[in-house]
Design a protein around this motif. Structure first.
Motif, PDB file in Angstrom:
ATOM      1  N   ILE A 121       1.061  -1.001   0.119  1.00 26.52           N
ATOM      2  CA  ILE A 121       0.017  -0.049   0.047  1.00 26.52           C
ATOM      3  C   ILE A 121       0.911   1.203   0.131  1.00 26.52           C
ATOM      4  O   ILE A 121       0.472   2.135  -0.728  1.00 26.52           O
ATOM      5  N   ILE A 125       1.071   4.312  -2.690  1.00 27.95           N
ATOM      6  CA  ILE A 125       0.787   5.586  -2.321  1.00 27.95           C
ATOM      7  C   ILE A 125       1.712   6.486  -2.926  1.00 27.95           C
ATOM      8  O   ILE A 125       1.742   7.570  -3.638  1.00 27.95           O
ATOM      9  N   LEU A 174      -4.443  12.646  -6.054  1.00 29.20           N
ATOM     10  CA  LEU A 174      -4.155  11.507  -5.162  1.00 29.20           C
ATOM     11  C   LEU A 174      -5.404  10.640  -4.952  1.00 29.20           C
ATOM     12  O   LEU A 174      -5.562   9.402  -4.932  1.00 29.20           O
ATOM     13  N   LYS A 175      -6.555  11.258  -4.733  1.00 30.64           N
ATOM     14  CA  LYS A 175      -7.759  10.720  -4.456  1.00 30.64           C
ATOM     15  C   LYS A 175      -8.119   9.652  -5.460  1.00 30.64           C
ATOM     16  O   LYS A 175      -8.666   8.453  -5.323  1.00 30.64           O
ATOM     17  N   LYS A 176      -8.263  10.194  -6.707  1.00 32.20           N
ATOM     18  CA  LYS A 176      -8.561   9.478  -7.694  1.00 32.20           C
ATOM     19  C   LYS A 176      -7.723   8.153  -8.187  1.00 32.20           C
ATOM     20  O   LYS A 176      -7.982   7.124  -8.408  1.00 32.20           O
ATOM     21  N   LEU A 178      -5.613   6.802  -5.541  1.00 32.79           N
ATOM     22  CA  LEU A 178      -5.774   5.675  -4.651  1.00 32.79           C
ATOM     23  C   LEU A 178      -6.927   4.875  -4.971  1.00 32.79           C
ATOM     24  O   LEU A 178      -6.928   3.707  -4.505  1.00 32.79           O
ATOM     25  N   MET A 184      -7.799   3.204  -1.667  1.00 29.74           N
ATOM     26  CA  MET A 184      -9.241   3.785  -0.875  1.00 29.74           C
ATOM     27  C   MET A 184     -10.482   3.194  -1.423  1.00 29.74           C
ATOM     28  O   MET A 184     -10.549   3.072  -2.959  1.00 29.74           O
ATOM     29  N   PRO A 185     -11.408   2.923  -0.971  1.00 26.24           N
ATOM     30  CA  PRO A 185     -12.799   2.634  -1.292  1.00 26.24           C
ATOM     31  C   PRO A 185     -13.353   3.655  -2.357  1.00 26.24           C
ATOM     32  O   PRO A 185     -13.160   4.795  -2.152  1.00 26.24           O
TER      33      PRO A 185
END
Lengths: 185, 452
Positions: A121, A125, A174-176, A178, A184-185
């Motif tokens: 993980i 990241i 980053l959100k997209k 991950l 990330m769910p």
């Protein structure tokens, strides 16, 4: 730093103890190569010694230190652009937002317990951070090292609103990334 | 992207909220907003998780850097190659040099003034004699001899007052040989010479304090002030105090009585017009206004045209002064100071007043500063309004490019991406110096918007 400027070499050891880890974290995330990061961190503190006279008491030491670190990383990034051979770690694609060769090689052999593996993980990241455009990456990393937005604006040479916009873009990217990696769910 | 005002404000505050940097009232407001807005609640939660993941999965930071080499280098730098602690005084080299130069200048000035005053008092008008006098005073002589020589010297200079002076006359016959042969100093000679010098200085000061009285005037009656011929004044410097701008013929008495600056200017302008015999003529009054240093009056005269023919300079001066009622430049200065101190309300009040009441270029400057103020205050909607007003009033201002970039950044934060894009394009088109930054921001914007 002031004590070191005045000739107290023991003060430098204190500086090294206090800031080495943070600078290493910043540089390592910026360049994502342990060997290179080690050389760059060494160079950062060498510059601290050589350029100690240019440090002004009015500035915060961390801001000055991260300015040196950032400039070294940017210089390295520029040098990489002129390399002819394809580096395993070099960002690929038009804007450096595609995966590196090393990452592609890794991604081809995912293990069955990948989701649970903490190390993996972490690697994902780091990969997501590496894939950020440099302008966004530096803002994110500097802020994560505790440098305030207005200080980042001064270091980077843009307005504070621009810095915050870049931060927002970086978080969105980053959100997209991950989410796509399943971190990330 | 949500369109209503609350969501726009929340967009602006989101990043600060994530880092816990919002002040208390804004934080409470944001918390409340999150209760009602699913979009921002979701974004804040997701970004929070991203940051958490970043912090939880950091690289191991135990890289084996060569610490010994660094410490050795630091030691070498601070001991042999390094400078000792006292060396840091030279970090202030420019300041020390300036202070030393000023000190030397002041000492020289004091010495020169002292000698000058002394010599002027005793022997006016004869340079060679003064030089001789200085030389004479530096050599210690017996008091009687010195006094005798001084008496003879005064007589000689009085005699020579109206004649053409030759070199023979200039060197005092009695003083020269004595000066060449200095007598051994008596222990009491120097203090006496000093006392004599002090007495002379005191006399000079006393004379300077006493008002000059013409020979015929009785004591206690003030003398008539000397009338000065009225001359066309040279264009006064911009920042010179008003007293200097008004020449001898202008109503200085009115200034002393505490009349306003505008009154003095008006009176002087009238007088100028009358003196030049320009009453009833329009064309040459503009140069008169220019001679007074009032470009704005000159421009106003050009604008008024035939109407000015009847009233002299006064209508133009009045009209311009009416426009300047806001006292523009000092207000802008005060506003800048308030901005530096962080007194946003005061700065806003002053700048708004200047923007409304003052002519150009003050109004433009005020709006640009207002835009900057709102940008620092993170008040994006107002920043955009002030920036638009500033750009409409003064589109080529030096602050225009920076203001446009700030405005575009604000527009992005407000979610008005198309407007932001147009603003960046405008910067690229009109301001080549800032085009690079605009291009880079535009790239990021386009990437972000197409990725959405």
């Amino acid at each position: 730093m002031v004590a070191f400027q005045q000739g107290d070499h023991a003060a430098f050891e204190q500086l090294l103890l206090r800031h080495q880890k943070a600078v290493t974290r910043f540089v390592l995330r910026f360049v994502s190569d342990r060997e290179l990061a080690r050389d760059l961190v060494q160079e950062v503190f060498t510059r601290v010694i050589d350029k100690r006279a240019s440090f002004s008491r009015r500035a915060r030491f961390t801001t000055w230190l991260y300015t040196i670190a950032r400039n070294l990383c940017i210089d390295h990034h520029r040098r990489m652009k002129f390399r002819r051979h394809a580096s395993l770690d070099a960002p690929r694609g038009k804007d450096g937002d595609e995966r590196t060769l090393k990452e592609r090689m890794k991604i081809e052999q995912p293990g069955p317990d990948e989701q649970a593996d903490n190390k993996r993980i972490g690697e994902r990241i780091e990969r997501a951070v590496q894939n950020l455009p440099p302008e966004q990456r530096e803002v994110l990393l500097l802020r994560e090292q505790g440098v305030a937005f207005d200080e980042i604006a001064g270091m980077v040479g843009v307005s504070i609103n621009t810095v915050k916009s870049r931060m927002r873009y970086a978080l969105e990217h980053l959100k997209k990334a991950l989410e796509a990696e399943g971190v990330m769910p | 992207m949500p369109e209503d005002t609350e969501c726009r404000r929340a967009d602006e505050l989101l990043v600060d909220y994530l880092y816990g940097e919002l002040p208390e009232p804004q934080k409470s407001w944001f918390d409340e907003h999150l209760q009602n807005c699913a979009v921002h609640a979701e974004a804040a939660a997701a970004y929070g998780k991203v940051l958490e993941a970043l912090r939880d999965h950091e690289h191991t930071t135990d890289l084996a850097i060569d610490r010994q080499a660094l410490v050795a280098r630091a030691r070498a730098a601070t001991s042999s190659g390094g400078r000792p602690a006292w060396w840091r005084i030279f970090a202030w080299r420019p300041v020390v040099a300036a202070a030393a130069a000023s000190l030397v200048f002041v000492v020289i000035a004091v010495v020169v003034m002292e000698n000058g005053a002394e010599l002027r008092q005793e022997s006016p008008g004869d340079g060679r004699f003064m030089a001789e006098k200085v030389r004479h005073d530096t050599v210690v002589l017996p008091r009687e001899q010195k006094e005798r020589e001084r008496d003879v010297g005064a007589v000689a200079s009085g005699k020579l007052g109206g004649e053409k002076k030759t070199s023979e006359h200039m060197v005092h016959p009695a003083a020269a040989p004595v000066a060449r042969k200095p007598v051994a100093p008596e222990p009491i000679a120097r203090p006496r010479a000093k006392r004599a010098r002090k007495r002379r200085k005191a006399a000079v000061r006393k004379a300077a304090r006493r008002p000059e009285r013409p020979s015929g005037t009785p004591i206690g009656e003030a003398p008539e002030p000397e009338s000065t011929a009225v001359a066309v004044p040279a264009r006064p410097k911009k920042k010179a105090p008003l007293a200097r701008q008004v020449p001898a013929g202008a109503p200085v008495a009115a200034a002393d009585a505490g009349e306003s600056q505008a009154m003095q200017r008006r009176a002087y302008a009238e007088k100028e017009a009358m003196r030049d015999g320009l009453a009833g003529e329009t064309r040459s009054r503009t140069p008169a206004a220019r001679a007074e240093g009032r470009k704005d009056v000159a421009l106003e005269m050009d604008r008024i045209g035939p109407r000015a023919a009847t009233g002299g300079l006064a209508p133009a001066v009045e009209s311009v002064d009416k426009k300047n009622t806001g006292d523009c430049t000092p207000s802008i200065r005060r506003a800048r100071r308030a901005m530096e101190k962080g007194e946003a309300k005061e700065a806003e009040r002053l700048l708004s007043a200047v923007g409304k009441n003052c002519p150009q270029p003050h109004a433009g400057t005020a709006y640009y500063l207002l835009a900057r103020l709102y940008q620092l205050e993170n008040d994006c909607p107002r920043q955009v309004t002030a920036a638009r007003r500033a750009l409409s009033v003064s589109p080529r201002d030096p602050m225009a490019a920076k203001t446009l970039l700030d405005m575009a950044s604000c527009l992005v934060r407000l979610g008005r991406f198309e407007q932001a894009r147009r603003t960046y394009l405008r910067v690229i088109r009109d301001f080549p110096g800032s085009a690079e930054e605009a291009r880079s921001e535009l790239r990021l914007l386009e990437k972000a918007t197409t990725g959405r």
